[in-house]
Scaffold this active site. Structure first.
Site, PDB file in Angstrom:
ATOM      1  N   ALA A  87      38.689  23.101  38.077  1.00 52.05           N
ATOM      2  CA  ALA A  87      37.318  23.342  38.535  1.00 52.05           C
ATOM      3  C   ALA A  87      36.682  24.425  37.681  1.00 52.05           C
ATOM      4  CB  ALA A  87      37.314  23.768  40.003  1.00 52.05           C
ATOM      5  N   ARG A  95      32.388  25.720  36.505  1.00 54.02           N
ATOM      6  CA  ARG A  95      30.960  25.408  36.467  1.00 54.02           C
ATOM      7  C   ARG A  95      30.568  24.754  35.149  1.00 54.02           C
ATOM      8  NH1 ARG A  95      28.243  30.950  38.973  1.00 54.02           N
ATOM      9  NH2 ARG A  95      28.942  30.655  41.138  1.00 54.02           N
ATOM     10  N   LYS A 155      43.036  41.150  40.517  1.00 59.72           N
ATOM     11  CA  LYS A 155      43.464  42.454  41.063  1.00 59.72           C
ATOM     12  C   LYS A 155      42.459  43.029  42.045  1.00 59.72           C
ATOM     13  CE  LYS A 155      41.313  43.289  36.925  1.00 59.72           C
ATOM     14  NZ  LYS A 155      41.252  42.372  35.773  1.00 59.72           N
ATOM     15  N   GLY A 207      48.413  42.476  32.587  1.00 60.38           N
ATOM     16  CA  GLY A 207      48.453  41.272  31.766  1.00 60.38           C
ATOM     17  C   GLY A 207      49.832  40.661  31.652  1.00 60.38           C
ATOM     18  N   ILE A 262      52.680  42.078  30.850  1.00 57.89           N
ATOM     19  CA  ILE A 262      53.835  42.925  31.166  1.00 57.89           C
ATOM     20  C   ILE A 262      54.350  42.549  32.553  1.00 57.89           C
ATOM     21  CG2 ILE A 262      54.656  45.291  31.447  1.00 57.89           C
ATOM     22  CD1 ILE A 262      52.249  46.213  29.784  1.00 57.89           C
ATOM     23  N   GLY A 268      34.592  42.567  21.869  1.00 58.23           N
ATOM     24  CA  GLY A 268      35.003  41.805  23.038  1.00 58.23           C
ATOM     25  C   GLY A 268      35.989  42.515  23.941  1.00 58.23           C
ATOM     26  N   GLU A 326      33.114  44.591  28.544  1.00 55.72           N
ATOM     27  CA  GLU A 326      32.087  43.682  29.051  1.00 55.72           C
ATOM     28  C   GLU A 326      30.697  44.246  28.772  1.00 55.72           C
ATOM     29  OE1 GLU A 326      32.786  40.801  30.365  1.00 55.72           O
ATOM     30  OE2 GLU A 326      34.954  41.022  30.660  1.00 55.72           O
ATOM     31  N   LYS A 350      44.501  48.031  40.096  1.00 59.76           N
ATOM     32  CA  LYS A 350      45.877  47.748  39.677  1.00 59.76           C
ATOM     33  C   LYS A 350      46.854  48.774  40.242  1.00 59.76           C
ATOM     34  CE  LYS A 350      44.055  45.718  35.431  1.00 59.76           C
ATOM     35  NZ  LYS A 350      43.790  45.942  33.995  1.00 59.76           N
ATOM     36  N   GLY A 405      43.998  39.508  27.591  1.00 61.24           N
ATOM     37  CA  GLY A 405      43.973  38.465  26.583  1.00 61.24           C
ATOM     38  C   GLY A 405      44.399  37.127  27.154  1.00 61.24           C
TER      39      GLY A 405
END
Length: 437
Positions: free
Chosen positions: A43, A45, A105, A134, A136, A187, A190, A205, A302
Site C-alpha cells: 500500500a 499513495r 519509533k 537502523g 544495528i 538528504g 529533512e 529511541k 538508510g
C-alpha cells in the site's frame, strides 16, 4: 513451515529497501528458516512509485486498510511513520490477528504501552528492531543477548543527522546553520529538521531502549530533551583543546532515586570509542553488571541498513510461527505483568560533570570570585582554560570543567556567576559523561 505472507505499508526509502533485500536475499533467507517470506501486497499513495519498485510483481493499493484487512496476509509491516494513521493501522492489524513489524519509533515511544497490551491480548508479535539505530541490532542485544545482566546504563548516538552536523562543525569549523543546509542538500536532514536537531527523534529511541533495559513502561513524556541548535563551533573547538568531543547523546541510567531519561549535547573524552563515531553513523554503549560495557556500532538509517532490521524481524516471526506467546521473548524483554513503574528523575535531580564557558572582563579578581561561588556550593573544578582577549576586546573566554554535581546546584552557581559585574552575557553549560569506553 508455511510461506509467510507479508503486507507492506509504505514503499518509500525503507519500504523500497525492504522489498529489495527480501527479493535479492530470498535464497539465503529460505535456507535460514526452511521456507519463504513473500510480500504479497503493498500500500502506498504513490502507486506509480510502487510499480517501479516492485516491477508489478505484487498487488498494489492506495488504501492501507485494505492490506490490514486482507485475510491472506500474516504480517503487516508498517513503514508509514507518525502517530495517528499508523496507530490505527497497527491496532487494526493486531485486532485482525496479524503480526506487526514496524520501524516507527515515535509510535512506540508514545503509544507502545497500548499497542503491546493489545498484542498480548491477541497473542500476536509486534517486532520493532528497525525502530532504534537502523541496522544495528540493539533491540535484540538488550532484550536477548544481555538478558542475564542487570543493565546499569545505556548511552547512545542514535540520530545520524545531528551526528553528521556535529562532525562537520568540528572538522570544518562551520556554524550550525551552514552545516544544516548542507545536511538537507545531502538528504541527511529533512526540510523540517525539528525532530532531529531538537533531540525529539533521539528521545523516542531512548525511551524504547530504557523500557527494555529497565523493565518499565514507555515514559516518553518524562524524557528531558535538549537539541544542538544552540551549540557553537567555539565550544566544540574548546572541548577539543581539552581532550573532549561533543556528541548528542541519549542517556538512561538506573539510580537509587529513579531512572534518568535524557537527551542533550554531551562532552565525552576523545579516547572513548563512542567519541570517535563520526558522520551519520550511530553507536550505543550498554553497561551490564555481568558483562561490563558493550559497544554497538553501525548505520543508523538508510534504505538497506534499516531494511536489514525489518527483514530480520520477519525472519524471527517466520521461525516463531506455531509457538505460543509464553514460548516467545517478551516484547520488551520483561513479561508485561512484571514491568515496574519507575520514577523518571527530573533533570534538576540528575548528577553530572559540566563544561562552563564564561565571557569575563580581563581584570584581576574575576577568577577568584567565580571559584568562590563554586566552592561555596561544593562544586569541585577539574580543569580550566583561559583564553587571551581578542584584539580590541576587554573580555576573554574562560572555560571550566567541573567534577560531578547535581544539576540544580550547578544552575544555582551559574545564576550567581552571571550576576557578577565582570561577567558578560550568559554562561554556556554543557553536560559531560566519562562513559566506560
Amino acid at each position: 513451515m508455511k510461506e509467510l505472507k507479508v503486507g507492506l505499508l509504505g514503499i518509500g526509502t525503507v519500504g523500497g529497501g525492504t522489498y529489495t533485500v527480501i527479493t535479492r536475499n530470498q535464497a539465503d533467507i529460505s535456507r535460514r528458516i526452511g521456507g519463504n517470506i513473500r510480500i504479497v501486497q503493498v500500500a502506498d499513495r504513490n502507486l506509480e512509485l510502487a510499480r517501479q519498485v516492485t516491477g508489478g510483481q505484487v498487488a498494489l493499493t492506495d488504501d492501507a486498510f485494505a492490506v490490514v484487512d486482507n485475510p491472506e496476509i500474516d504480517v503487516v509491516v508498517e513503514l508509514i511513520g507518525g502517530y495517528t494513521i499508523a496507530k490505527e493501522l497497527v491496532l487494526k492489524a493486531i485486532a485482525n490477528g496479524k503480526h506487526v513489524v514496524t520501524a516507527n519509533k515515535a509510535l512506540l515511544a508514545v503509544h507502545g504501552n497500548e499497542i503491546f497490551k493489545a498484542a498480548a491480548g491477541k497473542g500476536v508479535i509486534v517486532a520493532f528492531e528497525a525502530a532504534v539505530a537502523g541496522g544495528i541490532p540493539i533491540i535484540k542485544a538488550l532484550r536477548e543477548g544481555l538478558s542475564a545482566n542487570r543493565i546499569e546504563w545505556v548511552a547512545g548516538i542514535i540520530n545520524g543527522t545531528t551526528n553528521f552536523i556535529l562532525t562537520e562543525m568540528r572538522d570544518k569549523g562551520l556554524a550550525f546553520a551552514d552545516v544544516l543546509k548542507e545536511a538537507q542538500r545531502l538528504g541527511y536532514a529533512e526540510a523540517d529538521p525539528t525532530f532531529d536537531v531538537e533531540g525529539v527523534d533521539a528521545a523516542h529511541k531512548l525511551t524504547i531502549m530504557a523500557s527494555i533495559a529497565f523493565g518499565m513502561p514507555m515514559q516518553f513524556e518524562q524524557a528531558y530533551t535538549e537539541g544542538i541548535t544552540k551549540l557553537t563551533t567555539q565550544d566544540i573547538q574548546y572541548a577539543e583543546e581539552l581532550g573532549y568531543r561533543v556528541k548528542l547523546l541519549g542517556i538512561s541510567k538506573k539510580t537509587e532515586s529513579g531512572v534518568e531519561l535524557r537527551v542533550h549535547p554531551t562532552l565525552i573524552p576523545e579516547k572513548r570509542l563512542i567519541a570517535n563515531v563520526d558522520g551519520a553513523m550511530n553507536a550505543v554503549v550498554v553497561k551490564g553488571d555481568a558483562v561490563g560495557p558493550t559497544l554497538y556500532y553501525g548505520a543508523g538509517a538508510g534504505a538497506e541498513p534499516t531494511a536489514s532490521a525489518v527483514v530480520a524481524d520477519l525472519v524471527d516471526i517466520a521461525r516463531l510461527q506455531g509457538t505460543t506467546a509464553e514460548q516467545r521473548v517478551p516484547y520488551l524483554g520483561y513479561q508485561l505483568d512484571q514491568q515496574q513503574v519507575l520514577p523518571v528523575l527530573p533533570i534538576a535531580e540528575v548528577q553530572s560533570a559540566y563544561y562552563l564557558r564564561l565571557h569575563a572582563s580581563d581584570k584581576p579578581g574575576v577568577m577568584a570570585d567565580v571559584t568562590k561561588i563554586l566552592a561555596d556550593l561544593q562544586i569541585s573544578i577539574d580543569a580550566m582554560l583561559q583564553k587571551e582577549p581578542q584584539e580590541g576586546e576587554a573580555e576573554a573566554d574562560i572555560v571550566i570543567l567541573t567534577h560531578t554535581t547535581q544539576e540544580k546546584t550547578m544552575d544555582a552557581a551559574i545564576t550567581r556567576i552571571e550576576a557578577l559585574p565582570a561577567i558578560a552575557g550568559t554562561v554556556i553549560k554543557i553536560r559531560m559523561e566519562a562513559l566506560s569506553r
